[in-house]
Write an enzyme that holds these catalytic residues in place. Structure first.
Site, PDB file in Angstrom:
ATOM      1  N   GLU A   1       0.831  -1.203   0.000  1.00  0.00           N
ATOM      2  CA  GLU A   1       0.000   0.000   0.000  1.00  0.00           C
ATOM      3  C   GLU A   1       0.873   1.263   0.000  1.00  0.00           C
ATOM      4  O   GLU A   1       0.387   2.355  -0.231  1.00  0.00           O
ATOM      5  CB  GLU A   1      -0.878  -0.070   1.259  1.00  0.00           C
ATOM      6  CG  GLU A   1      -2.113   0.758   1.292  1.00  0.00           C
ATOM      7  CD  GLU A   1      -3.014   0.615   0.081  1.00  0.00           C
ATOM      8  OE1 GLU A   1      -3.038  -0.429  -0.586  1.00  0.00           O
ATOM      9  OE2 GLU A   1      -3.718   1.602  -0.193  1.00  0.00           O
TER      10      GLU A   1
ATOM     11  N   GLU B   1       3.741   2.245   4.665  1.00  0.00           N
ATOM     12  CA  GLU B   1       2.498   1.628   4.184  1.00  0.00           C
ATOM     13  C   GLU B   1       1.535   2.709   3.702  1.00  0.00           C
ATOM     14  O   GLU B   1       0.351   2.453   3.482  1.00  0.00           O
ATOM     15  CB  GLU B   1       1.858   0.791   5.284  1.00  0.00           C
ATOM     16  CG  GLU B   1       2.776  -0.307   5.789  1.00  0.00           C
ATOM     17  CD  GLU B   1       2.061  -1.286   6.692  1.00  0.00           C
ATOM     18  OE1 GLU B   1       1.211  -2.021   6.199  1.00  0.00           O
ATOM     19  OE2 GLU B   1       2.355  -1.276   7.899  1.00  0.00           O
TER      20      GLU B   1
ATOM     21  N   ARG C   1       1.449   6.898   1.557  1.00  0.00           N
ATOM     22  CA  ARG C   1       1.973   7.531   0.347  1.00  0.00           C
ATOM     23  C   ARG C   1       2.917   8.703   0.658  1.00  0.00           C
ATOM     24  O   ARG C   1       2.574   9.618   1.404  1.00  0.00           O
ATOM     25  CB  ARG C   1       0.801   8.030  -0.502  1.00  0.00           C
ATOM     26  CG  ARG C   1      -0.131   6.895  -0.908  1.00  0.00           C
ATOM     27  CD  ARG C   1      -1.242   7.387  -1.802  1.00  0.00           C
ATOM     28  NE  ARG C   1      -2.130   8.357  -1.167  1.00  0.00           N
ATOM     29  CZ  ARG C   1      -3.127   8.037  -0.375  1.00  0.00           C
ATOM     30  NH1 ARG C   1      -3.373   6.773  -0.072  1.00  0.00           N
ATOM     31  NH2 ARG C   1      -3.895   8.968   0.149  1.00  0.00           N
TER      32      ARG C   1
ATOM     33  N   GLY D   1      -0.891   2.255   7.209  1.00  0.00           N
ATOM     34  CA  GLY D   1      -1.593   1.817   6.000  1.00  0.00           C
ATOM     35  C   GLY D   1      -2.503   2.889   5.411  1.00  0.00           C
ATOM     36  O   GLY D   1      -3.369   3.429   6.086  1.00  0.00           O
TER      37      GLY D   1
ATOM     38  N   SER E   1      -1.589   9.527   4.072  1.00  0.00           N
ATOM     39  CA  SER E   1      -1.231  10.431   2.979  1.00  0.00           C
ATOM     40  C   SER E   1      -0.369  11.580   3.476  1.00  0.00           C
ATOM     41  O   SER E   1      -0.580  12.123   4.569  1.00  0.00           O
ATOM     42  CB  SER E   1      -2.540  10.938   2.362  1.00  0.00           C
ATOM     43  OG  SER E   1      -2.442  12.269   1.959  1.00  0.00           O
TER      44      SER E   1
ATOM     45  N   ALA F   1      -2.765   4.767  10.427  1.00  0.00           N
ATOM     46  CA  ALA F   1      -3.448   4.269   9.238  1.00  0.00           C
ATOM     47  C   ALA F   1      -4.542   5.251   8.810  1.00  0.00           C
ATOM     48  O   ALA F   1      -5.257   5.806   9.654  1.00  0.00           O
ATOM     49  CB  ALA F   1      -4.062   2.906   9.551  1.00  0.00           C
TER      50      ALA F   1
ATOM     51  N   ALA G   1      -4.747   7.385  13.931  1.00  0.00           N
ATOM     52  CA  ALA G   1      -5.300   6.743  12.741  1.00  0.00           C
ATOM     53  C   ALA G   1      -6.561   7.504  12.295  1.00  0.00           C
ATOM     54  O   ALA G   1      -7.395   7.883  13.115  1.00  0.00           O
ATOM     55  CB  ALA G   1      -5.639   5.291  13.058  1.00  0.00           C
TER      56      ALA G   1
ATOM     57  N   GLY H   1      -4.640  24.557   7.929  1.00  0.00           N
ATOM     58  CA  GLY H   1      -5.597  25.470   8.576  1.00  0.00           C
ATOM     59  C   GLY H   1      -6.450  24.809   9.643  1.00  0.00           C
ATOM     60  O   GLY H   1      -7.271  25.484  10.292  1.00  0.00           O
TER      61      GLY H   1
ATOM     62  N   ASN I   1     -10.866  14.070  18.996  1.00  0.00           N
ATOM     63  CA  ASN I   1     -11.627  13.622  20.159  1.00  0.00           C
ATOM     64  C   ASN I   1     -12.848  12.838  19.702  1.00  0.00           C
ATOM     65  O   ASN I   1     -13.686  13.356  18.967  1.00  0.00           O
ATOM     66  CB  ASN I   1     -12.029  14.827  21.013  1.00  0.00           C
ATOM     67  CG  ASN I   1     -12.636  14.397  22.326  1.00  0.00           C
ATOM     68  OD1 ASN I   1     -13.648  13.690  22.346  1.00  0.00           O
ATOM     69  ND2 ASN I   1     -12.002  14.789  23.413  1.00  0.00           N
TER      70      ASN I   1
HETATM   71  C1  LIG Z   1      -3.665   8.131  18.788  1.00  0.00           C
HETATM   72  C2  LIG Z   1      -3.039   6.884  19.331  1.00  0.00           C
HETATM   73  C3  LIG Z   1      -1.532   6.894  19.090  1.00  0.00           C
HETATM   74  C4  LIG Z   1      -3.302   6.862  20.835  1.00  0.00           C
HETATM   75  O1  LIG Z   1      -2.758   5.703  21.352  1.00  0.00           O
HETATM   76  P1  LIG Z   1      -2.199   5.635  22.862  1.00  0.00           P
HETATM   77  O2  LIG Z   1      -1.238   6.746  23.062  1.00  0.00           O
HETATM   78  O3  LIG Z   1      -1.759   4.248  23.051  1.00  0.00           O
HETATM   79  O4  LIG Z   1      -3.437   5.980  23.720  1.00  0.00           O
HETATM   80  P2  LIG Z   1      -4.554   4.995  24.342  1.00  0.00           P
HETATM   81  O5  LIG Z   1      -5.350   4.379  23.265  1.00  0.00           O
HETATM   82  O6  LIG Z   1      -3.914   4.152  25.382  1.00  0.00           O
HETATM   83  O7  LIG Z   1      -5.471   6.074  25.061  1.00  0.00           O
HETATM   84  C5  LIG Z   1      -5.059   6.854  26.189  1.00  0.00           C
HETATM   85  C6  LIG Z   1      -6.302   7.533  26.697  1.00  0.00           C
HETATM   86  O8  LIG Z   1      -6.772   8.473  25.716  1.00  0.00           O
HETATM   87  C7  LIG Z   1      -8.083   8.133  25.276  1.00  0.00           C
HETATM   88  N1  LIG Z   1      -8.189   8.351  23.868  1.00  0.00           N
HETATM   89  C8  LIG Z   1      -7.425   7.807  22.889  1.00  0.00           C
HETATM   90  N2  LIG Z   1      -7.807   8.268  21.704  1.00  0.00           N
HETATM   91  C9  LIG Z   1      -8.825   9.122  21.933  1.00  0.00           C
HETATM   92  C10 LIG Z   1      -9.644   9.927  21.101  1.00  0.00           C
HETATM   93  N3  LIG Z   1      -9.493   9.947  19.779  1.00  0.00           N
HETATM   94  N4  LIG Z   1     -10.580  10.713  21.669  1.00  0.00           N
HETATM   95  C11 LIG Z   1     -10.754  10.703  23.001  1.00  0.00           C
HETATM   96  N5  LIG Z   1     -10.006   9.960  23.821  1.00  0.00           N
HETATM   97  C12 LIG Z   1      -9.063   9.194  23.310  1.00  0.00           C
HETATM   98  C13 LIG Z   1      -8.235   6.665  25.642  1.00  0.00           C
HETATM   99  O9  LIG Z   1      -9.574   6.313  25.795  1.00  0.00           O
HETATM  100  C14 LIG Z   1      -7.457   6.572  26.935  1.00  0.00           C
HETATM  101  O10 LIG Z   1      -8.239   7.094  27.947  1.00  0.00           O
HETATM  102  P3  LIG Z   1      -8.048   6.686  29.489  1.00  0.00           P
HETATM  103  O11 LIG Z   1      -6.815   7.380  29.936  1.00  0.00           O
HETATM  104  O12 LIG Z   1      -9.273   7.189  30.122  1.00  0.00           O
HETATM  105  O13 LIG Z   1      -7.922   5.201  29.549  1.00  0.00           O
HETATM  106  C15 LIG Z   1      -3.633   5.590  18.698  1.00  0.00           C
HETATM  107  O14 LIG Z   1      -5.018   5.543  18.943  1.00  0.00           O
HETATM  108  C16 LIG Z   1      -3.420   5.541  17.187  1.00  0.00           C
HETATM  109  O15 LIG Z   1      -4.188   6.080  16.394  1.00  0.00           O
HETATM  110  N6  LIG Z   1      -2.316   4.872  16.762  1.00  0.00           N
HETATM  111  C17 LIG Z   1      -1.996   4.713  15.357  1.00  0.00           C
HETATM  112  C18 LIG Z   1      -1.713   3.254  15.081  1.00  0.00           C
HETATM  113  C19 LIG Z   1      -1.588   3.018  13.577  1.00  0.00           C
HETATM  114  O16 LIG Z   1      -2.412   3.455  12.791  1.00  0.00           O
HETATM  115  N7  LIG Z   1      -0.499   2.318  13.170  1.00  0.00           N
HETATM  116  C20 LIG Z   1      -0.239   2.002  11.801  1.00  0.00           C
HETATM  117  C21 LIG Z   1      -0.811   0.668  11.456  1.00  0.00           C
HETATM  118  S1  LIG Z   1      -0.709   0.351   9.732  1.00  0.00           S
END
Ligand SMILES: CC(C)(COP(=O)(O)OP(=O)(O)OC[C@H]1O[C@@H](n2cnc3c(N)ncnc32)[C@H](O)[C@@H]1OP(=O)(O)O)[C@@H](O)C(=O)NCCC(=O)NCCS
Length: 342
Positions: A203, A219, A221, A236, A239, A262, A278, A285, A317
């Site tokens: 991808e 994974e 672009r 994955g 962009s 992703a 993700a 902006g 959020n």
């Molecule tokens: C944003 C991201 C990094 C956060 O992950 P993290 O730092 O491990 O955070 P957690 O999921 O443990 O969440 C921590 C807290 O924030 C909260 N939280 C996480 N994302 C939230 C959101 N979008 N809105 C509101 N609350 C959120 C959780 O519920 C948790 O709350 P708690 O403290 O009450 O338990 C993760 O969700 C993410 O998107 N990772 C990308 C992974 C990916 O795409 N990899 C590539 C694969 S191809």
């Protein structure tokens, strides 16, 4: 000192126009001895020039290069003298805008051979010098000549596969840089800079004049002009915004040890150790709520004001829909996990 040099074997159409050129060992900053030999044997008199050399000229060039101690290029010239395809000896005295197809190909090779970094070469006007071609199982073919070649192949019991119709070929048909994995070679164009330790999954995509500095899992672009720092991963389908269309003029880059999740996307350059959740697309902006360690609002600013700042976590959020930015505490940990299986 001249800027670059290459002995290339290419393809021309029936009119004798260059379609593409393969330089097996391009040279950055060739020494004066090499240039002197080229002047003496091919009549090169300075400037940027692609000289179409005949077999006898190449043999003469090979002998003179050997006498001058330029063994690598001598061997290349010797081999090229036996080529049934046209040979271009291309000299770039300076990095001025290219004026021929062989010159553009030399510049694209310099980047993919990791001899020049993206953004370090003048690539103005290259689109006009790169013909749109059929890239086939029998090499590059002028689109006007394609139907005839297809028919001829059938008559001779062969199938001519057209792998793509594009101005750029895939990089791996010209060079496979050391220490890389590329799952689908069609997704990386010549002119991409693929750093040592980079994996490009199916991808993933890397355009010309763009790439990765070192270890990365790609994974998503990488648009033209975008550079990804060491240890950063593109999830994955994510962009990175390019500058070739749509009016954007901020050059996007990603610092070291970042993770773009992703299906996420960035329209601002990221500093080191940043994470984008993700599915979240941050444009320049986008209004971002800056939160402190207790998730309290500090201020609302535009994403462009956070450009190049390190240690940020961007998320949307899930309850309010607002884009939020916090201090990133888990970036390194996430990357280590992803790189464990590079
Ligand atoms: C944003 C991201 C990094 C956060 O992950 P993290 O730092 O491990 O955070 P957690 O999921 O443990 O969440 C921590 C807290 O924030 C909260 N939280 C996480 N994302 C939230 C959101 N979008 N809105 C509101 N609350 C959120 C959780 O519920 C948790 O709350 P708690 O403290 O009450 O338990 C993760 O969700 C993410 O998107 N990772 C990308 C992974 C990916 O795409 N990899 C590539 C694969 S191809």
């Amino acid at each position: 000192m001249s800027f670059a040099f290459g002995i290339g074997i290419g393809t021309q159409n029936k009119k004798g126009d260059w379609l593409e050129v393969f330089y097996q060992q391009p040279v950055m900053a060739p020494g004066s001895v090499l240039m002197e030999v080229v002047s003496n044997t091919l009549g090169y008199q300075g400037g940027n020039q692609a000289i179409q050399a005949k077999a006898e000229q190449l043999s003469e060039l090979a002998s003179a290069l050997r006498r001058a101690g330029e063994t690598t290029q001598a061997i290349l010239a010797e081999k090229a003298s036996q080529s049934s395809r046209p040979v271009a000896v291309t000299i770039l005295d300076t990095d001025d805008a290219a004026s021929s197809t062989p010159e553009v190909y030399l510049k694209l090779h310099l980047i993919s051979h990791r001899l020049a970094k993206p953004h370090s070469l003048k690539l103005d006007g290259i689109f006009g010098l790169l013909p749109n071609l059929a890239w086939t199982s029998e090499g590059a073919i002028d689109l006007e000549e394609l139907p005839e070649r297809q028919l001829q192949a059938r008559i001779e019991g062969r199938t001519l596969e057209v792998k793509s119709v594009d101005k750029f070929p895939q990089m791996t048909d010209y060079v496979v840089p050391s220490g890389v994995r590329i799952a689908d070679t069609a997704r990386v164009r010549l002119g991409a800079y693929v750093g040592e330790g980079t994996t490009v999954m199916h991808e993933g995509f890397i355009n010309f004049n763009a790439g990765t500095e070192g270890t990365s899992m790609i994974e998503g672009r990488i648009s033209a002009g975008v550079m990804i720092g060491k240890g950063s991963d593109l999830g994955g389908g994510c962009s990175t915004m390019g500058t070739l269309s749509g009016g954007g003029n901020i050059i996007i880059s990603v610092g070291e040890n970042c993770l773009i999740g992703a299906n996420a996307g960035i329209g601002i350059p990221l500093g080191d150790r940043c994470t984008v959740e993700a599915g979240l697309y941050i444009t320049a902006g986008t209004k971002v709520a800056l939160l402190d360690d207790h998730n309290e609002l500090v201020e609302v600013i535009k994403a462009r004001d956070l450009a190049n700042k390190p240690d940020l976590l961007f998320r949307r959020n899930s309850q309010t829909g607002a884009v939020e930015c916090k201090t990133n505490k888990s970036a390194i940990e996430l990357n280590e996990e992803l790189h464990a299986n590079n």
